[in-house]
Motif scaffolding. Sequence first.
Motif, PDB file in Angstrom:
ATOM      1  N   SER A  40       0.795  -1.050  -0.038  1.00 47.04           N
ATOM      2  CA  SER A  40       0.217   0.017  -0.143  1.00 47.04           C
ATOM      3  C   SER A  40       0.815   0.947   0.711  1.00 47.04           C
ATOM      4  N   LYS A  41       1.876   1.375  -0.894  1.00 46.59           N
ATOM      5  CA  LYS A  41       2.997   2.543  -0.931  1.00 46.59           C
ATOM      6  C   LYS A  41       2.043   2.629  -2.392  1.00 46.59           C
ATOM      7  N   GLY A  42       2.963   4.216  -2.262  1.00 40.66           N
ATOM      8  CA  GLY A  42       2.942   4.640  -3.476  1.00 40.66           C
ATOM      9  C   GLY A  42       2.524   6.187  -3.947  1.00 40.66           C
ATOM     10  N   SER A  43       2.613   6.786  -4.854  1.00 37.25           N
ATOM     11  CA  SER A  43       1.876   8.127  -5.504  1.00 37.25           C
ATOM     12  C   SER A  43       0.242   7.532  -5.628  1.00 37.25           C
ATOM     13  N   TRP A  44      -0.369   9.141  -5.890  1.00 36.14           N
ATOM     14  CA  TRP A  44      -2.421   9.475  -5.908  1.00 36.14           C
ATOM     15  C   TRP A  44      -1.998   8.605  -6.970  1.00 36.14           C
ATOM     16  N   LYS A  45      -1.455   9.040  -8.577  1.00 32.62           N
ATOM     17  CA  LYS A  45      -1.498   7.974  -9.763  1.00 32.62           C
ATOM     18  C   LYS A  45      -1.342   6.973  -9.685  1.00 32.62           C
ATOM     19  N   TYR A  46      -0.468   6.189  -9.056  1.00 37.14           N
ATOM     20  CA  TYR A  46      -0.661   5.108  -8.584  1.00 37.14           C
ATOM     21  C   TYR A  46      -1.783   4.247  -7.640  1.00 37.14           C
ATOM     22  N   ALA A  47      -2.857   5.059  -6.846  1.00 32.21           N
ATOM     23  CA  ALA A  47      -4.094   4.602  -6.149  1.00 32.21           C
ATOM     24  C   ALA A  47      -4.920   4.856  -7.037  1.00 32.21           C
ATOM     25  N   LYS A  48      -4.503   6.020  -8.144  1.00 29.32           N
ATOM     26  CA  LYS A  48      -5.720   5.842  -9.521  1.00 29.32           C
ATOM     27  C   LYS A  48      -6.360   4.837  -9.757  1.00 29.32           C
ATOM     28  N   ALA A  49      -4.473   3.408 -10.164  1.00 26.87           N
ATOM     29  CA  ALA A  49      -4.692   2.678 -11.488  1.00 26.87           C
ATOM     30  C   ALA A  49      -4.914   1.505 -10.440  1.00 26.87           C
ATOM     31  N   ILE A  50      -4.831   1.282  -9.150  1.00 25.39           N
ATOM     32  CA  ILE A  50      -4.803   0.115  -8.925  1.00 25.39           C
ATOM     33  C   ILE A  50      -6.647   0.430  -8.874  1.00 25.39           C
ATOM     34  N   GLN A  51      -6.978   1.745  -8.940  1.00 29.02           N
ATOM     35  CA  GLN A  51      -9.254   1.670  -8.431  1.00 29.02           C
ATOM     36  C   GLN A  51      -9.158   1.119  -9.633  1.00 29.02           C
ATOM     37  N   GLY A  52      -8.154   1.690 -10.705  1.00 31.58           N
ATOM     38  CA  GLY A  52      -8.941   1.234 -12.449  1.00 31.58           C
ATOM     39  C   GLY A  52      -8.864  -0.327 -11.973  1.00 31.58           C
ATOM     40  N   GLN A  53      -7.580  -0.894 -11.648  1.00 32.88           N
ATOM     41  CA  GLN A  53      -8.084  -2.307 -11.829  1.00 32.88           C
ATOM     42  C   GLN A  53      -8.948  -3.506 -10.477  1.00 32.88           C
ATOM     43  N   ILE A  54      -9.208  -1.926  -9.661  1.00 32.67           N
ATOM     44  CA  ILE A  54     -10.461  -3.085  -9.335  1.00 32.67           C
ATOM     45  C   ILE A  54     -11.834  -2.720  -9.601  1.00 32.67           C
TER      46      ILE A  54
END
Length: 168
Positions: free
Chosen positions: A99-113
Amino acid sequence: MSNTRNFTMVAPVLHSSKRFLDLDDSGRALFVYLLTGPHQTSCGCSQIKPGYACADLGPNWPLAKYLTTLGDLEGQAGLIITDAETDEIYIERWFKHNSKGSWKYAKAIQGQIDKIESEMLREKVNADFAATELGQAAYEAGEADRASERPSPANSGSRLLNTRIMRG
């Protein structure tokens, strides 16, 4: 659903985990494959057709062994959650270690979810992700995106902005 990653974090504490150590050699091998294999995504949930997994794991992995060991990882060890209808597998506690990373990475994870086919797994992964700082960053970034797409109510219907002088 596959989104190959260049790097995988595996916490060294895996090798001292009671749940992992209680597995037999096949269970350990399958779990490491699920955790680090080519189908895994940044949200910890991957879609793996049983035939692909058996081919990846080699000739000593007939379908019956794979399905039995997969069941053990879920039922006895509690290391994964599966949906047999969609062939999706979620690594339990994924975001505890990833659960480490930037907000851009977080948005990419949300896209995968959002692409997870299984409603049950999508809800579980989304809840786990939302409970992290990274998940909150994704939520806030999404809210900011939505806010920037809305026209400002102060200017949207202004007759003054639509005059010949203001248009220009």
